[in-house]
Write an enzyme that holds these catalytic residues in place. Sequence first.
Site, mmCIF file in Angstrom:
data_model
loop_
_atom_site.group_PDB
_atom_site.id
_atom_site.type_symbol
_atom_site.label_atom_id
_atom_site.label_comp_id
_atom_site.label_asym_id
_atom_site.label_seq_id
_atom_site.Cartn_x
_atom_site.Cartn_y
_atom_site.Cartn_z
ATOM 1 N N ARG A 61 0.857 -1.199 0.000
ATOM 2 C CA ARG A 61 0.000 0.000 0.000
ATOM 3 C C ARG A 61 0.889 1.243 0.000
ATOM 4 O O ARG A 61 1.764 1.390 0.855
ATOM 5 C CB ARG A 61 -0.920 -0.010 1.227
ATOM 6 C CG ARG A 61 -1.761 1.232 1.338
ATOM 7 C CD ARG A 61 -2.781 1.176 2.469
ATOM 8 N NE ARG A 61 -3.446 2.460 2.547
ATOM 9 C CZ ARG A 61 -3.475 3.235 3.621
ATOM 10 N NH1 ARG A 61 -2.930 2.837 4.758
ATOM 11 N NH2 ARG A 61 -4.055 4.414 3.575
ATOM 12 N N GLU A 87 -7.727 8.298 6.402
ATOM 13 C CA GLU A 87 -8.028 8.928 7.693
ATOM 14 C C GLU A 87 -8.536 10.366 7.552
ATOM 15 O O GLU A 87 -7.858 11.315 7.975
ATOM 16 C CB GLU A 87 -6.786 8.891 8.593
ATOM 17 C CG GLU A 87 -6.276 7.482 8.850
ATOM 18 C CD GLU A 87 -5.052 7.454 9.771
ATOM 19 O OE1 GLU A 87 -4.478 8.526 10.042
ATOM 20 O OE2 GLU A 87 -4.669 6.364 10.204
ATOM 21 N N TYR A 124 -5.247 1.570 15.832
ATOM 22 C CA TYR A 124 -4.064 1.752 16.675
ATOM 23 C C TYR A 124 -4.371 1.583 18.165
ATOM 24 O O TYR A 124 -3.663 0.887 18.862
ATOM 25 C CB TYR A 124 -3.419 3.127 16.417
ATOM 26 C CG TYR A 124 -2.693 3.170 15.089
ATOM 27 C CD1 TYR A 124 -1.391 2.715 14.971
ATOM 28 C CD2 TYR A 124 -3.335 3.623 13.936
ATOM 29 C CE1 TYR A 124 -0.719 2.717 13.749
ATOM 30 C CE2 TYR A 124 -2.677 3.634 12.711
ATOM 31 C CZ TYR A 124 -1.370 3.177 12.630
ATOM 32 O OH TYR A 124 -0.722 3.169 11.418
HETATM 33 O O1 IFM Z 1 2.118 7.613 10.247
HETATM 34 C C1 IFM Z 1 0.730 7.605 10.397
HETATM 35 C C2 IFM Z 1 0.051 7.459 9.052
HETATM 36 O O2 IFM Z 1 0.437 8.438 8.154
HETATM 37 C C3 IFM Z 1 -1.443 7.537 9.225
HETATM 38 N N1 IFM Z 1 -1.905 6.611 10.241
HETATM 39 C C4 IFM Z 1 -1.227 6.620 11.498
HETATM 40 C C5 IFM Z 1 0.271 6.485 11.292
HETATM 41 C C6 IFM Z 1 1.002 6.490 12.652
HETATM 42 O O3 IFM Z 1 0.753 7.673 13.328
#
Ligand code: IFM
Length: 456
Positions: free
Chosen positions: A86, A175, A303
């Site tokens: 990805r 996101e 996360y």
């Molecule tokens: O590094 C980021 C990524 O760009 C988007 N999602 C979370 C990751 C970690 O913070």
Amino acid sequence: MKPNDPTPLILRSDFPADFRWGCSTSSYQIEGAVLEDGRGESIWDRFCSQPGRIRDASSGAVACDHYHHWPEDLDLARSLGVNAYRFSIAWPRILPLGRGAVNEKGLDFYSRLVDGMLERGLQPWATLYHWDLPQVLQEQGGWANRATVDAFLEYTEVVTRRLGDRVKHWITHNEPFCTAFLGNHEGNHAPGLTDHKTALLVCHHLLLSHGRAVPLIHRQVADAKVGITLSLHPISPASDSEEDAAAALRHDGLRNRWFLDPLHGRGYPADILALLGTDAPQLLASDLHDIATTTDFLGVNYYFPERVENAPGHGPIATRVVETAGVERTAFGWEVDPEGMVTLLTRIQRDYAPACVYLTENGSTFDDVVEPDGSINDEQRRSYLERHLAATARAIAAGVPVKGYFAWSLLDNFEWAEGYVRRFGLAYVDFQTQQRTLKASGHWYANFLQPGDAEK
Ligand code: IFM
């Protein structure tokens, strides 16, 4: 596994044979070469140039220099045994002025990159927008300007026309919560604005641009699979009080339902709209219909969970995220909670039943130490990965159609406002020499994916 390794929590054979295994990256975080081959300025170039914005005063100007090291990086990905990669496309490389003149050299770069993936057996998964808006569009209002939706469609059209013969998996946005709220309300991401109403309007335009891009991609790309990636959290009340329970519901409303509801045809959640009052975005008649376009998958970045308390006076939804004492955390302070992923995924399935789900990001940052022999023994990251893969298998067993897992990230990289302080890679990057070294977590992932091979 070596003979005396502990019993593994999970094996690749516990997953369906057609499960997609990958790793994730994004353009601004790894590419560097910001002035090369006609690339235009992005909002992150501008943001990083402003004193005090980035923790170590760095930028993505060089990053992992992936623009020049990409064959080595794809070799590294292949060495993990993944079968998907990805990446994201930098809009300012393609349309340096946001729209209009196309920079063929930018398209050529991604075309070579995609060919490189296919040569190595890596299925390309392209994200169209991972936060690097052309600066020139920001000067016209950025995503708060409805015209940026049209610019995004123009960009999507150009990119899919060139790459759509080989790239079949497309993610419109990564996101949108972060783009909208970190960038335009909290101000700690580009463009660094601090206005809630603007953030909500940005958010609406992001979702609208997604909804309009999906049918466009399907028209352009035969057999395309298209989705959006959301960062979502399981949310629970910080105490047994009724106030905190109500706060958790409200927080979920803005953090999760604000995205999931309109994408699944329910419009924006009424309880949150009522709280936002005149801050709520003004919609045109067809907007909600367009946002609710059918997608082929939902991308989920998981996360950490959030615990929430009632916080009168704290913004329109009056909630605050609290830190629970005594829980395991990454170096970022994010709680490590693999079971939270199961909770989140089963909830998404119960409430929204998307066509299928891909975990498009999951990973951790710890303070890596390079041993005298050059190795990086990141046991915490390895364990995090193993436990989250086991959680993925539990979610599948519970009936969630999870079809793939992408580890964040292949490489240590530019972690936005944290600069290079936070390392998320399965491979360590020495940013002075650009040397890549697979960490123990990377070796473990390769071993997990290719049982037997890793010991050769
Ligand atoms: O590094 C980021 C990524 O760009 C988007 N999602 C979370 C990751 C970690 O913070």
